[in-house]
Write a protein that holds these residues in place. Structure first.
Motif, short mmCIF file in Angstrom:
data_model
loop_
_atom_site.label_atom_id
_atom_site.label_comp_id
_atom_site.label_asym_id
_atom_site.label_seq_id
_atom_site.Cartn_x
_atom_site.Cartn_y
_atom_site.Cartn_z
N VAL A 1 11.47 -14.84 13.65
CA VAL A 1 10.20 -14.52 13.33
C VAL A 1 10.33 -12.93 13.59
CG1 VAL A 1 7.79 -14.48 14.06
CG2 VAL A 1 8.93 -16.50 13.92
N LEU A 2 10.78 -12.26 14.55
CA LEU A 2 11.17 -11.23 15.02
C LEU A 2 11.86 -10.15 13.63
CD1 LEU A 2 11.86 -11.14 18.58
CD2 LEU A 2 9.60 -10.75 17.57
N TRP A 3 12.81 -10.87 13.18
CA TRP A 3 13.48 -10.49 11.99
C TRP A 3 12.59 -10.51 10.93
CZ3 TRP A 3 17.55 -7.55 11.94
CH2 TRP A 3 18.26 -7.47 13.27
N ALA A 4 11.78 -11.51 10.49
CA ALA A 4 10.89 -11.64 9.39
C ALA A 4 9.93 -10.56 9.24
CB ALA A 4 10.43 -13.34 9.38
N ARG A 5 9.22 -10.51 10.44
CA ARG A 5 8.25 -9.35 10.52
C ARG A 5 8.86 -7.88 9.94
NH1 ARG A 5 7.91 -6.76 15.64
NH2 ARG A 5 5.40 -6.59 15.45
N LEU A 6 10.03 -7.58 10.19
CA LEU A 6 10.46 -6.31 9.83
C LEU A 6 10.18 -5.72 8.18
CD1 LEU A 6 13.99 -6.24 11.50
CD2 LEU A 6 11.81 -5.29 12.30
N PRO A 7 10.10 -6.63 7.14
CA PRO A 7 9.81 -6.22 6.01
C PRO A 7 8.54 -5.85 5.84
CG PRO A 7 11.20 -8.19 5.83
CD PRO A 7 10.97 -7.85 7.17
N PHE A 8 7.62 -6.29 6.70
CA PHE A 8 6.28 -6.16 6.55
C PHE A 8 5.86 -4.71 6.87
CE2 PHE A 8 5.99 -10.77 6.80
CZ PHE A 8 5.31 -10.96 5.68
N GLN A 9 6.79 -4.10 7.60
CA GLN A 9 6.52 -2.61 7.82
C GLN A 9 6.42 -1.80 6.60
OE1 GLN A 9 5.91 -2.59 11.61
NE2 GLN A 9 6.40 -0.32 11.05
N ALA A 10 7.37 -2.15 5.46
CA ALA A 10 7.07 -1.76 4.30
C ALA A 10 5.85 -1.93 3.61
CB ALA A 10 8.16 -1.95 3.25
N VAL A 11 5.43 -3.30 3.82
CA VAL A 11 4.16 -3.61 3.08
C VAL A 11 3.04 -2.86 3.49
CG1 VAL A 11 2.81 -5.66 2.93
CG2 VAL A 11 5.10 -6.09 2.63
N GLY B 1 16.16 -10.17 20.02
CA GLY B 1 15.49 -11.59 20.05
C GLY B 1 14.45 -11.99 20.87
N GLU B 2 13.52 -11.19 21.60
CA GLU B 2 12.61 -11.22 22.36
C GLU B 2 11.71 -10.19 22.19
OE1 GLU B 2 14.63 -11.80 25.91
OE2 GLU B 2 14.08 -9.88 26.37
N MET B 3 10.22 -10.70 22.35
CA MET B 3 9.13 -9.73 22.41
C MET B 3 8.36 -10.17 23.74
SD MET B 3 6.07 -9.52 19.78
CE MET B 3 6.77 -8.65 18.39
N ASN C 1 10.20 -2.15 16.79
CA ASN C 1 10.37 -3.63 15.97
C ASN C 1 11.67 -3.94 15.95
OD1 ASN C 1 7.47 -3.93 16.00
ND2 ASN C 1 7.22 -2.84 13.97
N LEU C 2 12.71 -2.92 15.44
CA LEU C 2 13.91 -3.50 15.07
C LEU C 2 14.84 -3.92 16.49
CD1 LEU C 2 16.52 -3.79 13.35
CD2 LEU C 2 16.67 -1.18 13.86
N HIS C 3 14.14 -3.34 17.62
CA HIS C 3 14.89 -3.31 18.83
C HIS C 3 14.35 -4.94 19.42
CE1 HIS C 3 16.16 -2.88 23.01
NE2 HIS C 3 15.11 -3.08 23.24
N ALA C 4 13.16 -5.19 18.94
CA ALA C 4 12.76 -6.45 19.25
C ALA C 4 13.43 -7.69 18.81
CB ALA C 4 11.29 -6.61 19.14
N ALA C 5 13.99 -7.34 17.28
CA ALA C 5 14.47 -8.26 16.70
C ALA C 5 15.89 -8.41 17.05
CB ALA C 5 14.34 -7.81 15.14
#
Length: 131
Positions: free
Chosen positions: A99-109, A88-90, A81-85
């Protein structure tokens, strides 16, 4: 009751996400950092682990182990997930880099969610539990 519903929601999410590994392989393989060995095999293992972990959350006898397994899996897939951020692409998905950066904290959630639903109601009250 809240933990019961949350457990089912997470279980279904993990099962669907795991199945998706087998339906859209290129997406998951493309997210892997270049230093990851055997990305095809590892993404299939991750998909299978998500399905088994989700199912395990619904079986009291293995719920705690499934919870910890999902936590370890979520930690293990974070580099992808960090690599995708960072890139800058998925692959195969048109998504804004933010969006790729914003989704990283959701791993902790998700890690917290897996931990919480893996606990029994008795543990939530401070009493020991047999699951």
């Amino acid at each position: 009751m809240i933990r019961f519903v949350a457990r089912w929601i997470l279980a279904l999410f993990m099962i669907v996400a795991g199945v998706n590994h087998f339906l859209t392989s290129a997406l998951y393989v493309g997210m892997m950092p270049p230093w990851v060995p055997e990305p095809e095999i590892l993404h299939r293992i991750a998909g299978g682990a998500e399905v088994l972990g989700g199912l395990g959350l619904l079986i009291p006898a293995v719920r705690r182990a499934a919870s910890w397994g999902l936590i370890l899996l979520l930690v293990a897939v974070f580099p992808a997930n960090l690599h995708a951020a960072l890139t800058g692409e998925m692959p195969g998905v048109d998504v804004a880099p933010w969006v790729l950066w914003a989704r990283l904290p959701f791993q902790a959630v998700f890690i917290g969610w897996a931990w919480w639903v893996g606990r029994s109601a008795a543990e939530g009250r401070g009493a020991p539990s047999s699951n």
